[in-house]
Design a protein around this motif. Structure first.
Motif, PDB file in Angstrom:
ATOM      1  N   ALA A   1      77.009 -40.774  -7.430  1.00  0.00           N
ATOM      2  CA  ALA A   1      77.704 -42.243  -6.737  1.00  0.00           C
ATOM      3  C   ALA A   1      77.502 -42.386  -5.106  1.00  0.00           C
ATOM      4  CB  ALA A   1      79.088 -42.948  -7.818  1.00  0.00           C
ATOM      5  N   LYS A   2      78.182 -41.155  -4.270  1.00  0.00           N
ATOM      6  CA  LYS A   2      78.191 -41.923  -3.239  1.00  0.00           C
ATOM      7  C   LYS A   2      76.698 -41.689  -2.084  1.00  0.00           C
ATOM      8  CE  LYS A   2      82.590 -39.741  -2.462  1.00  0.00           C
ATOM      9  NZ  LYS A   2      83.551 -38.630  -1.782  1.00  0.00           N
ATOM     10  N   ARG A   3      75.500 -41.184  -3.423  1.00  0.00           N
ATOM     11  CA  ARG A   3      74.462 -41.288  -2.418  1.00  0.00           C
ATOM     12  C   ARG A   3      73.310 -42.672  -3.892  1.00  0.00           C
ATOM     13  NH1 ARG A   3      77.021 -38.827  -0.519  1.00  0.00           N
ATOM     14  NH2 ARG A   3      76.446 -35.962   0.245  1.00  0.00           N
ATOM     15  N   GLY A   4      74.071 -43.701  -4.147  1.00  0.00           N
ATOM     16  CA  GLY A   4      73.517 -45.078  -4.336  1.00  0.00           C
ATOM     17  C   GLY A   4      72.799 -43.957  -6.182  1.00  0.00           C
ATOM     18  N   LEU A   5      72.642 -42.967  -6.736  1.00  0.00           N
ATOM     19  CA  LEU A   5      72.496 -43.115  -7.772  1.00  0.00           C
ATOM     20  C   LEU A   5      73.213 -42.658  -8.712  1.00  0.00           C
ATOM     21  CD1 LEU A   5      70.670 -39.741  -6.263  1.00  0.00           C
ATOM     22  CD2 LEU A   5      70.143 -41.685  -6.110  1.00  0.00           C
ATOM     23  N   ILE A   6      72.681 -42.185 -10.140  1.00  0.00           N
ATOM     24  CA  ILE A   6      73.397 -42.373 -11.107  1.00  0.00           C
ATOM     25  C   ILE A   6      73.567 -40.533 -12.216  1.00  0.00           C
ATOM     26  CG2 ILE A   6      72.611 -44.509 -10.914  1.00  0.00           C
ATOM     27  CD1 ILE A   6      70.739 -41.905 -13.302  1.00  0.00           C
ATOM     28  N   ALA A   7      73.874 -40.609 -13.053  1.00  0.00           N
ATOM     29  CA  ALA A   7      74.273 -39.627 -13.145  1.00  0.00           C
ATOM     30  C   ALA A   7      73.223 -39.428 -14.030  1.00  0.00           C
ATOM     31  CB  ALA A   7      75.206 -40.242 -14.990  1.00  0.00           C
ATOM     32  N   GLU A   8      72.302 -38.425 -13.095  1.00  0.00           N
ATOM     33  CA  GLU A   8      71.036 -37.805 -13.525  1.00  0.00           C
ATOM     34  C   GLU A   8      70.727 -36.302 -15.068  1.00  0.00           C
ATOM     35  OE1 GLU A   8      69.715 -37.950 -10.188  1.00  0.00           O
ATOM     36  OE2 GLU A   8      70.904 -36.432  -9.477  1.00  0.00           O
ATOM     37  N   HIS A   9      69.341 -36.738 -15.617  1.00  0.00           N
ATOM     38  CA  HIS A   9      69.215 -35.336 -16.065  1.00  0.00           C
ATOM     39  C   HIS A   9      70.704 -35.143 -17.080  1.00  0.00           C
ATOM     40  CE1 HIS A   9      66.457 -34.701 -13.446  1.00  0.00           C
ATOM     41  NE2 HIS A   9      67.287 -34.580 -12.247  1.00  0.00           N
ATOM     42  N   GLY A  10      71.381 -35.907 -18.042  1.00  0.00           N
ATOM     43  CA  GLY A  10      71.450 -35.911 -18.870  1.00  0.00           C
ATOM     44  C   GLY A  10      73.267 -35.400 -18.691  1.00  0.00           C
ATOM     45  N   ILE A  11      73.744 -35.434 -17.795  1.00  0.00           N
ATOM     46  CA  ILE A  11      74.984 -35.554 -17.468  1.00  0.00           C
ATOM     47  C   ILE A  11      76.257 -36.229 -17.302  1.00  0.00           C
ATOM     48  CG2 ILE A  11      75.480 -36.386 -15.421  1.00  0.00           C
ATOM     49  CD1 ILE A  11      77.297 -33.747 -13.865  1.00  0.00           C
ATOM     50  N   ALA A  12      76.072 -37.580 -18.289  1.00  0.00           N
ATOM     51  CA  ALA A  12      76.650 -38.234 -19.032  1.00  0.00           C
ATOM     52  C   ALA A  12      76.777 -37.701 -20.297  1.00  0.00           C
ATOM     53  CB  ALA A  12      75.972 -39.868 -19.219  1.00  0.00           C
ATOM     54  N   TRP A  13      76.067 -37.071 -21.054  1.00  0.00           N
ATOM     55  CA  TRP A  13      76.155 -36.536 -22.143  1.00  0.00           C
ATOM     56  C   TRP A  13      76.590 -35.461 -21.550  1.00  0.00           C
ATOM     57  CZ3 TRP A  13      74.761 -32.428 -25.229  1.00  0.00           C
ATOM     58  CH2 TRP A  13      74.357 -32.623 -26.862  1.00  0.00           C
ATOM     59  N   MET A  14      77.049 -34.775 -21.189  1.00  0.00           N
ATOM     60  CA  MET A  14      77.312 -33.080 -20.717  1.00  0.00           C
ATOM     61  C   MET A  14      78.187 -33.163 -20.645  1.00  0.00           C
ATOM     62  SD  MET A  14      74.695 -31.176 -22.265  1.00  0.00           S
ATOM     63  CE  MET A  14      76.065 -29.135 -21.167  1.00  0.00           C
ATOM     64  N   LEU A  15      78.791 -33.619 -19.418  1.00  0.00           N
ATOM     65  CA  LEU A  15      79.624 -33.481 -18.813  1.00  0.00           C
ATOM     66  C   LEU A  15      81.207 -33.592 -19.981  1.00  0.00           C
ATOM     67  CD1 LEU A  15      81.289 -33.105 -16.029  1.00  0.00           C
ATOM     68  CD2 LEU A  15      81.048 -34.637 -15.659  1.00  0.00           C
ATOM     69  N   PRO A  16      81.139 -35.573 -20.617  1.00  0.00           N
ATOM     70  CA  PRO A  16      81.693 -35.969 -21.430  1.00  0.00           C
ATOM     71  C   PRO A  16      82.988 -34.394 -21.911  1.00  0.00           C
ATOM     72  CG  PRO A  16      80.298 -38.081 -20.717  1.00  0.00           C
ATOM     73  CD  PRO A  16      79.843 -36.458 -20.640  1.00  0.00           C
ATOM     74  N   ARG A  17      81.199 -33.981 -22.960  1.00  0.00           N
ATOM     75  CA  ARG A  17      81.632 -32.776 -23.849  1.00  0.00           C
ATOM     76  C   ARG A  17      82.422 -31.499 -23.541  1.00  0.00           C
ATOM     77  NH1 ARG A  17      77.985 -36.227 -25.005  1.00  0.00           N
ATOM     78  NH2 ARG A  17      77.491 -36.298 -27.968  1.00  0.00           N
ATOM     79  N   ILE A  18      82.093 -31.341 -22.437  1.00  0.00           N
ATOM     80  CA  ILE A  18      82.888 -29.724 -21.748  1.00  0.00           C
ATOM     81  C   ILE A  18      84.467 -30.599 -21.289  1.00  0.00           C
ATOM     82  CG2 ILE A  18      82.599 -28.596 -20.137  1.00  0.00           C
ATOM     83  CD1 ILE A  18      79.780 -28.696 -19.731  1.00  0.00           C
ATOM     84  N   VAL A  19      84.705 -31.536 -20.394  1.00  0.00           N
ATOM     85  CA  VAL A  19      85.678 -31.827 -20.227  1.00  0.00           C
ATOM     86  C   VAL A  19      86.063 -33.208 -20.356  1.00  0.00           C
ATOM     87  CG1 VAL A  19      85.250 -30.677 -17.843  1.00  0.00           C
ATOM     88  CG2 VAL A  19      84.888 -33.573 -18.061  1.00  0.00           C
ATOM     89  N   GLY A  20      85.869 -34.225 -21.879  1.00  0.00           N
ATOM     90  CA  GLY A  20      86.654 -35.050 -21.891  1.00  0.00           C
ATOM     91  C   GLY A  20      85.851 -36.055 -21.462  1.00  0.00           C
ATOM     92  N   HIS A  21      86.353 -37.844 -21.781  1.00  0.00           N
ATOM     93  CA  HIS A  21      85.771 -38.549 -21.344  1.00  0.00           C
ATOM     94  C   HIS A  21      86.476 -39.220 -20.650  1.00  0.00           C
ATOM     95  CE1 HIS A  21      83.827 -42.829 -21.653  1.00  0.00           C
ATOM     96  NE2 HIS A  21      84.655 -43.244 -21.053  1.00  0.00           N
ATOM     97  N   THR A  22      87.803 -39.062 -20.023  1.00  0.00           N
ATOM     98  CA  THR A  22      88.390 -39.232 -19.447  1.00  0.00           C
ATOM     99  C   THR A  22      88.483 -38.517 -18.450  1.00  0.00           C
ATOM    100  OG1 THR A  22      90.308 -39.757 -20.654  1.00  0.00           O
ATOM    101  CG2 THR A  22      90.930 -39.059 -18.353  1.00  0.00           C
ATOM    102  N   HIS A  23      87.828 -36.927 -17.932  1.00  0.00           N
ATOM    103  CA  HIS A  23      87.658 -36.710 -17.063  1.00  0.00           C
ATOM    104  C   HIS A  23      86.279 -36.878 -16.160  1.00  0.00           C
ATOM    105  CE1 HIS A  23      91.305 -34.380 -16.604  1.00  0.00           C
ATOM    106  NE2 HIS A  23      90.767 -33.533 -17.921  1.00  0.00           N
TER     107      HIS A  23
END
Length: 270
Positions: free
Chosen positions: A144-166
């Motif tokens: 977000a600080k580079r004007g980009l988006i959640a790339e390369h599947g991180i929006a799928w991966m990250l919630p599965r590891i730390v949960g949606h809130t984190h």
């Protein structure tokens, strides 16, 4: 194989891949990205290798994409054919893309996070099977600080590891977190003193290489990564089929024999 921007070493059953651009905090270039995939494929083909360690030289694990390359990167490069080639035709198409090929490797990948893991550096850590962090490690999504988006599947991966809130917090704010906060949210498996990082990781890799069946590890890694796409019934059907093959394997026979004979295991991986 000779590498320009990483170090590749094999010590017994352990292959270590070390990103080697310390002056740029091991930021990714097209050369380094290509070499990383080649190195993981090389380790995957080596029958003597049973575990793969990924780390970085200097004070960073990987600070993301090198900004000098990012500034001139054509938008369409993200989908270039050279990055999207299949890793293993027997694995899901989901695990054949630019960074998601880590799960397609049959051998466990351990990220030894020695310092900053940001952007694509964090993506690589998330696609690894284990994440062991130095107490000096810091983490940030950075996009977000580079004007980009959640790339390369991180929006799928990250919630599965730390949960949606984190995941929402880390992605939308791009704030940095230290190793202890990362441990608290389940982003990493363990945090250790900086001078103990590689010894801790090597001990884990040695355990994976000698104390458990490499055949079992490869099958279970595949089960774990495919489970998010399966119903419970599908997961059970796959497990039942794999169990039949396991009971027919050399490693099952050895697993029973070394227990009964009270001696160290000598698994063949077959």
């Amino acid at each position: 194989m000779t590498y320009e921007q990483l170090l590749y070493t094999v010590d017994g059953p352990l292959a270590t891949i070390t990103l080697n651009r310390p002056k740029r905090m091991n930021a990714l270039t097209k050369v380094l990205e290509a070499e990383l995939r080649t190195a993981i494929e090389q380790a995957g083909r080596d029958v003597a290798v049973r575990a793969i360690v990924l780390t970085g030289v200097g004070r960073a694990f990987c600070a993301g994409m090198d900004m000098e390359e990012l500034e001139v990167l054509p938008p369409e490069d993200i989908q270039a054919e050279q990055w999207m080639r299949p890793y293993d035709m027997n694995r899901r198409a989901d695990y054949q893309t630019r960074y998601s090929y880590f799960p397609a490797a049959s051998k466990p990948i351990i990220s030894a996070i020695n310092g900053a893991a940001a952007g694509l550096g964090l993506v690589m850590a998330l696609y690894s099977d284990f994440r062991i962090a130095s107490e000096k490690a810091v983490f940030a999504t950075a996009f977000a600080k580079r004007g980009l988006i959640a790339e390369h599947g991180i929006a799928w991966m990250l919630p599965r590891i730390v949960g949606h809130t984190h995941a929402t917090d880390l992605l939308l704010t791009s704030r940095k977190i230290d190793a202890q906060e990362a441990l608290g949210m389940g982003l990493v498996n363990r945090v250790v003193p900086a001078d103990e990082l590689m010894a801790t990781v090597q001990a884990l890799a040695h355990s994976l290489s000698t104390e458990v069946s490499p055949r079992s590890v490869g099958v279970m890694k595949r089960q774990l990564w495919e489970a998010p796409y399966q119903s419970l019934g599908e997961a059970i059907t796959l497990a039942n089929a794999e169990m039949v093959e396991s009971l027919r394997s050399e490693d099952f026979a050895e697993g029973v024999a070394h227990f009964v004979e009270r001696r160290p295991a000598q698994f063949s991986g077959r």
